[in-house]
Scaffold this active site. Structure first.
Site, short mmCIF file in Angstrom:
data_model
loop_
_atom_site.label_atom_id
_atom_site.label_comp_id
_atom_site.label_asym_id
_atom_site.label_seq_id
_atom_site.Cartn_x
_atom_site.Cartn_y
_atom_site.Cartn_z
N HIS A 104 0.65 -1.23 0.04
CA HIS A 104 -0.16 0.45 -0.24
C HIS A 104 0.92 1.21 0.25
CE1 HIS A 104 -4.48 -0.80 -0.19
NE2 HIS A 104 -3.78 -2.28 1.01
N ASP A 109 -4.62 2.28 1.95
CA ASP A 109 -5.20 1.87 3.14
C ASP A 109 -5.80 2.86 3.77
OD1 ASP A 109 -2.36 2.94 3.04
OD2 ASP A 109 -1.79 2.07 4.43
N HIS A 244 11.76 0.69 -29.34
CA HIS A 244 11.96 -0.26 -29.03
C HIS A 244 12.15 -0.75 -31.52
CE1 HIS A 244 12.97 -2.27 -25.29
NE2 HIS A 244 11.64 -1.56 -24.49
N TYR A 300 -7.74 7.90 -17.46
CA TYR A 300 -8.48 8.45 -17.06
C TYR A 300 -9.01 9.33 -17.17
CZ TYR A 300 -7.43 4.30 -12.94
OH TYR A 300 -7.29 3.54 -12.92
N GLU A 374 0.06 8.78 11.39
CA GLU A 374 -1.55 8.21 11.68
C GLU A 374 -2.00 8.86 11.90
OE1 GLU A 374 -0.10 4.52 13.43
OE2 GLU A 374 -0.60 3.04 11.80
#
Ligand code: NI
Length: 397
Positions: A104, A109, A244, A300, A374
């Site tokens: 994560h 998370d 390539h 997106y 946190e």
């Protein structure tokens, strides 16, 4: 400070230890896009325990939750993403990834733990909810085509009036939140190009059609898309990240393959850029006698935060957290599938600061040392709760 803000902050403190525990459990057991089985099970279990109505298996591993308030009214959606990245964690944290090669490293998370914390708090504030709060826990934000369009297809936005989501930001201090009106993140399309010529001896180019020299012209030509076709006040980028072709010093190869990314900040320019990419590549290739195969893989769309809801959310943040904890978020050329929700309903995607310089928490997302302070989870939980309650009250006025 008014009563509701104090109650939200107090309830956030109350659920905080559980939110940290959930975040660490998810962090230790990361799952990649569309494989979020254990994470989804933990989400569903936690929601049910909080008394939230749950729908599982939405768009494969997605979960929807719903809390209906005491009063009827509109629906506001709060979104969290659940997937991890294919990175080997190097943080050495006691709750580091137990799944080799998965981590994560983008804070999903934390996003999931915040979504669950918000649900726990809102479940205790039902009497303050004028309408319904819909919780969207989606799979696969990291991998194109993204989980969002599938969640929408499965009805995640049915009846929804507004949506709010957040993303951790390593460049801002823990506990701060940042807002950005209008276009905040780019559309990201992938380019797959093949330039085909005629092979032959490197010493006799006159008998060949050299795709290598043509490729060099194509790469430079594509840069004129930004320098000549884009308004100098607008934003866009084109990068060819892979070339390539060929295998020997004296052989002109048959073909060269290119892969790149094209990013824009407006729907209109994005469409125009697609047309120009074809014209530039095919024009240059044909002038050299080469054939060009151009495939644009749509990623997106541009993420556009609606004006009224972004101003509203920033005002909410000032009232709840204090003006010194609110910052102006910068625009980024990164992409995010929250953009799909914002194409359907108004809302805002905002930043949650997670940096703690004193504790050495400074690594950027997608880095193998990435982690968060946190304590920032509290600001995330309280903000999502406040936006839902205040937003629904505003909608029922
Ligand atoms: Ni992310």
């Amino acid at each position: 400070m008014k009563e509701i803000e104090q109650r939200i902050l107090a309830l956030t403190e109350k659920v905080y230890p559980q939110v940290v525990e959930i975040r660490r459990t998810i962090h230790a057991n990361p799952e990649l896009a569309f494989e979020e089985k254990e994470t989804a099970a933990l989400v569903a279990k936690t929601l049910k325990a909080a008394g939230v109505d749950v729908k599982e298996g939405v768009a494969r591993t997605g979960v929807l939750g719903s809390i209906k308030g005491k009063r009827t009214g509109k629906i506001i959606a709060l979104r969290s993403d659940m997937d991890a990245l294919p990175i080997t964690e190097a943080t050495g944290l006691p709750f580091a990834s137990k799944n080799a090669g998965k981590m994560h490293a983008c804070g999903h998370d934390a996003h999931t733990a915040i979504g669950l914390g918000a649900a726990m708090v809102l479940a205790e504030l039902r009497n303050e909810i004028s309408g319904e709060v819909r919780f969207i826990f989606q799979p696969s934000e990291e991998r194109n085509p993204g989980g969002a369009p599938f969640m929408i297809e499965a009805g995640a936005l049915e009846g929804v009036s507004e949506i709010y989501g957040l993303h951790v930001l390593s460049q801002a201090d823990a506990g701060t939140v940042g807002f950005c009106q209008g276009e905040m993140m780019a559309s990201a399309d992938e380019l797959y190009i093949t330039i085909r010529g005629k092979s032959g001896h490197g010493a006799r180019p006159q008998h060949t059609i050299d795709p290598v020299v043509t490729t060099a012209q194509v790469i430079l030509g594509l840069q004129t898309l930004i320098s000549r076709n884009l308004d100098p006040f607008a934003h866009g980028v084109i990068t060819i990240g892979s070339v390539h072709g060929g295998f020997a010093p004296n052989i002109i190869p048959t073909e060269v393959k290119l892969v790149g990314t094209l990013r824009s900040m407006s729907k209109e320019w994005r469409e125009y850029a697609h047309k120009r990419v074809h014209e530039i590549i095919e024009g240059i290739a044909h002038s050299a006698g080469c054939e060009a195969d151009v495939h644009i893989d749509l990623g997106y769309p541009v993420l556009r935060n609606s004006d009224a809801e972004t101003i509203f959310a920033a005002e909410c943040a000032e009232q709840l957290l204090g003006a010194d904890r609110v910052f102006q978020a910068e625009r980024l050329m990164g992409a995010e599938d929250f953009a799909y929700y914002l194409e359907k309903v108004p809302g805002t995607f905002y930043r949650l600061g997670i940096r703690n310089t004193a504790q050495g928490i400074t690594a950027d997302i997608h880095n193998d040392h990435f982690t968060i302070d946190e304590s920032s989870l509290k600001a995330g939980v309280a903000m999502q709760v406040y936006l839902a309650i205040r937003g629904l009250a505003r909608l029922s006025e």
